[in-house]
Design an enzyme around this catalytic site. Structure first.
Site, short mmCIF file in Angstrom:
data_model
loop_
_atom_site.label_atom_id
_atom_site.label_comp_id
_atom_site.label_asym_id
_atom_site.label_seq_id
_atom_site.Cartn_x
_atom_site.Cartn_y
_atom_site.Cartn_z
N ASP A 148 0.81 -1.22 0.00
CA ASP A 148 0.00 0.00 0.00
C ASP A 148 0.85 1.27 0.00
O ASP A 148 2.01 1.27 0.40
CB ASP A 148 -0.89 0.04 1.25
CG ASP A 148 -2.06 -0.92 1.16
OD1 ASP A 148 -2.09 -1.74 0.23
OD2 ASP A 148 -2.94 -0.85 2.04
N ASP A 149 0.19 2.36 -0.42
CA ASP A 149 0.64 3.75 -0.22
C ASP A 149 1.65 4.28 -1.23
O ASP A 149 1.98 5.47 -1.19
CB ASP A 149 1.20 3.98 1.20
CG ASP A 149 0.15 3.80 2.28
OD1 ASP A 149 -1.03 3.54 1.93
OD2 ASP A 149 0.50 3.91 3.47
N HIS A 199 -5.97 3.01 -4.17
CA HIS A 199 -5.92 3.14 -2.71
C HIS A 199 -6.27 4.57 -2.27
O HIS A 199 -5.72 5.08 -1.29
CB HIS A 199 -4.51 2.75 -2.21
CG HIS A 199 -4.42 2.54 -0.72
ND1 HIS A 199 -5.36 1.81 0.00
CD2 HIS A 199 -3.48 2.95 0.19
CE1 HIS A 199 -5.00 1.78 1.27
NE2 HIS A 199 -3.87 2.47 1.41
N HIS A 203 -5.43 9.20 0.82
CA HIS A 203 -5.46 8.34 2.01
C HIS A 203 -6.34 8.84 3.16
O HIS A 203 -5.95 8.76 4.35
CB HIS A 203 -4.04 8.11 2.53
CG HIS A 203 -3.85 6.77 3.17
ND1 HIS A 203 -4.18 6.52 4.49
CD2 HIS A 203 -3.37 5.61 2.69
CE1 HIS A 203 -3.90 5.27 4.79
NE2 HIS A 203 -3.40 4.68 3.71
N TYR A 240 -7.17 2.21 5.78
CA TYR A 240 -7.53 1.73 7.13
C TYR A 240 -8.60 0.63 7.07
O TYR A 240 -9.12 0.21 8.10
CB TYR A 240 -8.01 2.88 8.02
CG TYR A 240 -7.15 4.10 7.94
CD1 TYR A 240 -5.89 4.14 8.55
CD2 TYR A 240 -7.57 5.23 7.24
CE1 TYR A 240 -5.07 5.26 8.46
CE2 TYR A 240 -6.75 6.36 7.15
CZ TYR A 240 -5.52 6.36 7.76
OH TYR A 240 -4.70 7.49 7.65
N HIS A 290 3.68 -2.34 3.10
CA HIS A 290 3.77 -1.01 2.50
C HIS A 290 5.11 -0.85 1.78
O HIS A 290 6.14 -1.29 2.32
CB HIS A 290 3.60 0.08 3.56
CG HIS A 290 2.27 0.05 4.25
ND1 HIS A 290 1.98 -0.85 5.25
CD2 HIS A 290 1.15 0.80 4.07
CE1 HIS A 290 0.73 -0.65 5.67
NE2 HIS A 290 0.21 0.34 4.97
#
Length: 342
Positions: A148-149, A199, A203, A240, A290
């Site tokens: 992720d991210d 994603h 965020h 989350y 991540h």
């Protein structure tokens, strides 16, 4: 015989000598064969499964953008095209794919042909060429690595090299504003055989911003990913893991969660990341990590080595779910799917 008759007869004889007006020599040309298209209802194609029909609509949007060579500015418009919601409506099984009639739309298409390769796991096997049909898979020794991210300017390329060297593919859930900043890296993710998914734009917690803003976050990121790669992402992972039922219905894409949380963001310690993943991972799991933390990326080679030593095959989310992830559902692992918001 007068002068006029003589001229007329001369013309006739000359024409006969040259063969004017005679039948062509050789066999007559064959008529071009007509293409046969079998018409079927969307109910037949999907076994009256509304989630499957939503997946067909998702594939049609990508086909519309590709057919018209649309720019990224047209991504929101493709979601305004009226696509089938009734099981009694019909489409055609053509050689190139599923030929779907369209109502009047801003792309000025009367129909769109969706490649069968985009419909694997979305429509029932009997309507697909053999090469595009799903086969049973044994997920007892399959796990999916997800990150992720990203994309991160330095760490994501480093991770891609690690995956390539290990002959492993993963799924990257990327943040839209970072994709816009580093489109070349987003393209590199796909070029190496990995998956790229949505994603959000920056965020936020979807559950706290409401359905309208959530949809905007997803749309903006879809647009950025399409601009970078010319493909719409299939999946969405809510930041989350927070998402409501209303948001799930609005997004119209499969939601991917996880069953193993490395908690790498909390530890920022490669050895703890390795220990956490190895402690909890079982066949059919989706592992959350991540690619924006150097400790996480540093842990990946050892995680891959140890999972392989246990006999696990590391695959993409699509492979783990056998290409059967559907809009309106959220997936925690190979055998754990639920209605979004439940």
């Amino acid at each position: 015989m007068n002068r006029y008759c003589q001229l007329l007869l001369g013309t006739v004889f000359a024409a006969l000598a040259l063969g004017w007006g005679s039948a062509p020599v050789g066999a007559p040309a064959k008529a071009k064969p007509t293409t046969t298209i079998k018409m079927v209802t969307y109910g037949q194609l999907t076994k009256h499964n509304t989630h499957r029909l939503a997946a067909v609509r998702e594939a049609a949007r990508q086909a519309i953008l590709q057919t018209t060579k649309a720019k990224s500015s047209r991504v929101p418009a493709v979601y305004q095209v009226k696509l089938p919601t009734h099981m009694t409506k019909k489409a055609g099984l053509a050689k190139q794919g599923l030929r779907m009639p369209l109502l009047k739309n801003s792309f000025k298409l009367t129909h769109v042909t969706v490649p069968y390769s985009a419909l694997t796991g979305k429509i029932v096997n009997q309507y697909l060429p053999k090469a595009n049909r799903t086969q049973k898979v044994n997920t007892k020794k399959m796990v999916a690595l997800t990150f992720d991210d990203g994309p991160d300017k330095t760490l994501t390329p480093r991770l891609l090299k690690t995956l390539k060297k290990a002959h492993v593919h993963a799924t990257f859930f990327e943040v839209g504003q970072s994709v816009k900043r580093y489109p070349k890296i987003a393209r590199a993710v796909l070029a190496n055989g990995n998956e790229l998914a949505n994603h959000s734009w920056n965020h936020p917690n979807f559950g706290s911003i409401g359905t309208k803003k959530t949809a905007q976050q997803v749309m903006r990121t879809n647009q950025a990913i399409y601009q970078a790669t010319k493909t719409l992402p299939q999946y969405v992972r809510p930041p989350y893991g927070s998402i409501t039922a209303a948001e799930g219905r609005k997004i119209q894409q499969p939601i991917i969660r996880w069953s193993v949380d490395s908690r790498d963001w909390a530890y920022l310690n490669a050895q703890k990341d390795i220990k956490e993943v190895m402690k909890d991972t079982r066949g059919g799991d989706i592992i959350l990590m991540h690619d924006v933390h150097k400790q996480s990326v540093a842990a990946v080679p050892t995680i891959i080595k140890r999972l392989k030593a246990k006999g696990y095959k590391l695959v993409t989310v699509s492979e783990l779910l056998n290409n059967q992830a559907l809009p309106g559902l959220q997936y925690f692992g190979a055998h754990d799917s639920r209605i979004v918001g439940k």
